[in-house]
Design a protein around this motif. Structure first.
Motif, PDB file in Angstrom:
ATOM      1  N   VAL A  23       0.830  -1.209   0.000  1.00 25.26           N
ATOM      2  CA  VAL A  23       0.000   0.000   0.000  1.00 25.26           C
ATOM      3  C   VAL A  23       0.862   1.256   0.000  1.00 25.26           C
ATOM      4  CG1 VAL A  23      -1.615   1.351   1.405  1.00 25.26           C
ATOM      5  CG2 VAL A  23      -2.014  -1.089   1.042  1.00 25.26           C
ATOM      6  N   ASN A  24       2.008   1.190   0.688  1.00 27.76           N
ATOM      7  CA  ASN A  24       2.882   2.361   0.787  1.00 27.76           C
ATOM      8  C   ASN A  24       3.984   2.372  -0.273  1.00 27.76           C
ATOM      9  OD1 ASN A  24       1.984   3.916   3.265  1.00 27.76           O
ATOM     10  ND2 ASN A  24       2.126   1.842   4.091  1.00 27.76           N
ATOM     11  N   ASN A  25       3.810   1.526  -1.325  1.00 24.97           N
ATOM     12  CA  ASN A  25       4.740   1.497  -2.462  1.00 24.97           C
ATOM     13  C   ASN A  25       6.180   1.187  -2.075  1.00 24.97           C
ATOM     14  OD1 ASN A  25       2.745   2.199  -4.443  1.00 24.97           O
ATOM     15  ND2 ASN A  25       2.824   4.293  -3.663  1.00 24.97           N
ATOM     16  N   ASN A  26       6.341   0.347  -1.066  1.00 26.94           N
ATOM     17  CA  ASN A  26       7.683  -0.097  -0.688  1.00 26.94           C
ATOM     18  C   ASN A  26       8.204  -1.048  -1.760  1.00 26.94           C
ATOM     19  OD1 ASN A  26       9.859  -1.645   0.546  1.00 26.94           O
ATOM     20  ND2 ASN A  26       9.209  -0.737   2.497  1.00 26.94           N
ATOM     21  N   PRO A  27       9.409  -0.792  -2.291  1.00 26.55           N
ATOM     22  CA  PRO A  27       9.910  -1.626  -3.390  1.00 26.55           C
ATOM     23  C   PRO A  27      10.315  -3.039  -2.966  1.00 26.55           C
ATOM     24  CG  PRO A  27      11.585  -0.055  -2.703  1.00 26.55           C
ATOM     25  CD  PRO A  27      10.352   0.296  -1.943  1.00 26.55           C
ATOM     26  N   ASN A  28      10.430  -3.257  -1.653  1.00 28.64           N
ATOM     27  CA  ASN A  28      10.921  -4.553  -1.174  1.00 28.64           C
ATOM     28  C   ASN A  28       9.807  -5.599  -1.082  1.00 28.64           C
ATOM     29  OD1 ASN A  28      13.571  -3.531  -0.828  1.00 28.64           O
ATOM     30  ND2 ASN A  28      12.961  -2.629   1.137  1.00 28.64           N
ATOM     31  N   VAL A  29       9.076  -5.743  -2.179  1.00 30.32           N
ATOM     32  CA  VAL A  29       8.024  -6.758  -2.263  1.00 30.32           C
ATOM     33  C   VAL A  29       8.139  -7.420  -3.629  1.00 30.32           C
ATOM     34  CG1 VAL A  29       5.546  -7.236  -2.177  1.00 30.32           C
ATOM     35  CG2 VAL A  29       6.497  -5.380  -0.788  1.00 30.32           C
ATOM     36  N   LYS A  30       8.101  -8.746  -3.651  1.00 34.99           N
ATOM     37  CA  LYS A  30       8.194  -9.461  -4.926  1.00 34.99           C
ATOM     38  C   LYS A  30       7.000  -9.121  -5.818  1.00 34.99           C
ATOM     39  CE  LYS A  30      10.685 -13.440  -3.002  1.00 34.99           C
ATOM     40  NZ  LYS A  30      10.623 -14.894  -2.728  1.00 34.99           N
ATOM     41  N   PRO A  31       7.215  -9.006  -7.113  1.00 34.97           N
ATOM     42  CA  PRO A  31       6.124  -8.669  -8.046  1.00 34.97           C
ATOM     43  C   PRO A  31       4.928  -9.599  -7.926  1.00 34.97           C
ATOM     44  CG  PRO A  31       8.231  -8.514  -9.159  1.00 34.97           C
ATOM     45  CD  PRO A  31       8.517  -9.097  -7.807  1.00 34.97           C
ATOM     46  N   GLN A  32       5.196 -10.894  -7.761  1.00 35.37           N
ATOM     47  CA  GLN A  32       4.103 -11.860  -7.667  1.00 35.37           C
ATOM     48  C   GLN A  32       3.273 -11.619  -6.402  1.00 35.37           C
ATOM     49  OE1 GLN A  32       5.364 -15.943  -7.944  1.00 35.37           O
ATOM     50  NE2 GLN A  32       3.295 -16.767  -7.736  1.00 35.37           N
ATOM     51  N   THR A  33       3.963 -11.325  -5.304  1.00 33.64           N
ATOM     52  CA  THR A  33       3.268 -11.045  -4.038  1.00 33.64           C
ATOM     53  C   THR A  33       2.478  -9.742  -4.144  1.00 33.64           C
ATOM     54  OG1 THR A  33       5.041 -12.152  -2.813  1.00 33.64           O
ATOM     55  CG2 THR A  33       3.571 -10.716  -1.561  1.00 33.64           C
ATOM     56  N   ARG A  34       3.086  -8.743  -4.756  1.00 37.04           N
ATOM     57  CA  ARG A  34       2.419  -7.454  -4.929  1.00 37.04           C
ATOM     58  C   ARG A  34       1.112  -7.630  -5.728  1.00 37.04           C
ATOM     59  NH1 ARG A  34       4.498  -2.441  -4.406  1.00 37.04           N
ATOM     60  NH2 ARG A  34       6.619  -3.309  -4.309  1.00 37.04           N
ATOM     61  N   LYS A  35       1.194  -8.480  -6.774  1.00 37.44           N
ATOM     62  CA  LYS A  35       0.023  -8.743  -7.607  1.00 37.44           C
ATOM     63  C   LYS A  35      -1.084  -9.403  -6.794  1.00 37.44           C
ATOM     64  CE  LYS A  35      -1.204 -10.999 -12.015  1.00 37.44           C
ATOM     65  NZ  LYS A  35      -2.143 -12.015 -11.541  1.00 37.44           N
ATOM     66  N   LYS A  36      -0.712 -10.365  -5.938  1.00 38.46           N
ATOM     67  CA  LYS A  36      -1.709 -11.055  -5.107  1.00 38.46           C
ATOM     68  C   LYS A  36      -2.398 -10.076  -4.159  1.00 38.46           C
ATOM     69  CE  LYS A  36       0.364 -14.371  -2.988  1.00 38.46           C
ATOM     70  NZ  LYS A  36       0.549 -15.585  -2.143  1.00 38.46           N
ATOM     71  N   VAL A  37      -1.611  -9.178  -3.576  1.00 38.59           N
ATOM     72  CA  VAL A  37      -2.173  -8.213  -2.625  1.00 38.59           C
ATOM     73  C   VAL A  37      -3.132  -7.260  -3.338  1.00 38.59           C
ATOM     74  CG1 VAL A  37      -1.641  -6.286  -1.091  1.00 38.59           C
ATOM     75  CG2 VAL A  37      -0.237  -8.363  -1.012  1.00 38.59           C
ATOM     76  N   PHE A  38      -2.735  -6.751  -4.502  1.00 36.59           N
ATOM     77  CA  PHE A  38      -3.606  -5.834  -5.244  1.00 36.59           C
ATOM     78  C   PHE A  38      -4.898  -6.520  -5.674  1.00 36.59           C
ATOM     79  CE2 PHE A  38       0.122  -2.938  -6.269  1.00 36.59           C
ATOM     80  CZ  PHE A  38      -0.401  -1.871  -5.541  1.00 36.59           C
ATOM     81  N   GLU A  39      -4.813  -7.793  -6.035  1.00 33.66           N
ATOM     82  CA  GLU A  39      -6.018  -8.537  -6.417  1.00 33.66           C
ATOM     83  C   GLU A  39      -6.956  -8.682  -5.224  1.00 33.66           C
ATOM     84  OE1 GLU A  39      -4.393 -12.098  -8.020  1.00 33.66           O
ATOM     85  OE2 GLU A  39      -4.180 -11.290 -10.066  1.00 33.66           O
ATOM     86  N   ALA A  40      -6.376  -8.957  -4.048  1.00 33.14           N
ATOM     87  CA  ALA A  40      -7.186  -9.074  -2.828  1.00 33.14           C
ATOM     88  C   ALA A  40      -7.829  -7.732  -2.474  1.00 33.14           C
ATOM     89  CB  ALA A  40      -6.307  -9.565  -1.671  1.00 33.14           C
ATOM     90  N   ILE A  41      -7.062  -6.647  -2.618  1.00 33.21           N
ATOM     91  CA  ILE A  41      -7.594  -5.304  -2.349  1.00 33.21           C
ATOM     92  C   ILE A  41      -8.782  -5.002  -3.253  1.00 33.21           C
ATOM     93  CG2 ILE A  41      -7.068  -2.837  -2.661  1.00 33.21           C
ATOM     94  CD1 ILE A  41      -4.247  -3.439  -1.562  1.00 33.21           C
TER      95      ILE A  41
END
Length: 334
Positions: A23-41
């Motif tokens: 949510v806070n645009n921290n770059p230390n998140v894997k792209p695949q994980t980021r995608k899962k979180v955005f889908e859940a949001i």
């Protein structure tokens, strides 16, 4: 029920800390994980709690803007400049109209500070002791926009109003006019009022023209006050050959009063002003005026505020932007 960060974490199968980083645009998140979180949001319709985030970071990424008259197109142009730069630097704007009333301005300033804004832009008339006292209680940067304080201690962005008025009146003098009337703003207003009045007087003095108090009327910046002032000038025994108005809106009122009387602009009376609002080119004849760079005043004010909020180096906290004379059809030689 309100969807929480916990719900998103459970839906995405990650920790709440991971959701927070996404949510806070921290770059230390894997792209695949980021995608899962955005889908859940998206599935849950989650909206981050800005208040909670502000409490945690002690920043709300919100700027308060006090505007004197939201119906005036001049201030709308300033607000546009502010918003464009605010968006560029990821700040939100709370815009408050103060109706050019000191009591309301003070109340609005205090309300915005109570809402924990990160900075404040103040557009108004006179910066009084009460304003300064309210600013002193703020723990956030303040920038004056299209106005200044008498002491010159508060950061500001504006034009040289006296010089702008001088240039407008001097343009009339160069066309041979000597009986030049003025529709002034209130002299308690240091910029649009007093400074422009002083510019008018200085232009007359420099040209060797005696100042005549009967050729000055004070308006309230509104169209109707321009009409009333011009009616007064038209009833004088010696009608002025030209009128300088402190603002476009009053100048347009003057033009219409002249036309309603059966006289013509500029054949019988020339009219000039300061502002260069959109109305100046819409009225007929088109209004000659000294242009304030209103969009730039707003944009530069917001950029200065971002520097102060981020504690960046500021070379000069008192910015004076250039003005420009725009010749149109409302002025002709005597």
């Amino acid at each position: 029920m309100t969807v929480t960060i916990y719900d998103v974490a459970r839906e995405a199968g990650v920790s709440m800390a991971t959701v927070s980083r996404v949510v806070n645009n921290n770059p230390n998140v894997k792209p695949q994980t980021r995608k899962k979180v955005f889908e859940a949001i998206e599935r849950l319709g989650y909206r981050p709690n800005a208040v909670a985030r502000g409490l945690a970071s002690k920043k709300t990424t919100t700027v308060g803007v006090v505007i004197p008259d939201i119906s005036n197109s001049i201030f709308a142009e300033v607000a546009r400049g502010i918003e464009d730069i605010a968006n560029m630097y990821h700040y939100n704007i709370i815009l408050c109209n103060a109706d050019k009333k000191k009591e309301k301005e003070i109340r609005v300033i205090n309300t915005l500070l109570e809402k924990q804004v990160d900075g404040l832009l103040f557009m108004g008339g006179a910066v009084t002791d009460e304003h300064v006292q309210a600013f002193k209680t703020a723990n956030v940067p303040i920038v004056l926009c299209a106005t200044t304080d008498e002491q010159g201690t508060i950061p500001s962005v504006d034009i040289d109003h006296e010089a702008a008025a001088f240039d407008a009146v001097n343009a009339l003098i160069q066309k041979g006019h000597r009986a030049i009337a003025m529709i002034s703003g209130t002299l308690q207003d240091p910029a649009n009022g007093y400074a422009r009045f002083q510019g008018y007087k200085r232009a007359l003095e420099q040209a060797g023209i005696a100042y005549d108090e009967s050729l000055v009327r004070v308006g309230n910046y509104r169209y109707e006050s321009g009409i009333e002032a011009m009616k007064y000038f038209l009833e004088l025994k010696d009608t002025p050959t030209a009128v300088f108005s402190a603002t476009d809106e009053m100048a347009i009122g003057a033009i219409h009063a002249i036309q309603d009387s059966g006289a013509k602009v500029p054949d019988d009376i020339s009219v000039i002003s300061v502002d260069n609002s959109r109305m100046a080119s819409m009225v007929r004849p088109q209004l000659s005026t000294v242009a304030q760079p209103m969009y730039d005043i707003g944009a530069v004010s917001m950029r200065l505020l971002t520097k102060l909020m981020k504690k960046e180096n500021v070379d000069d906290p008192k910015v004076v932007l250039p003005h420009e004379y725009i010749s149109r059809q409302s002025v002709q030689p005597v």
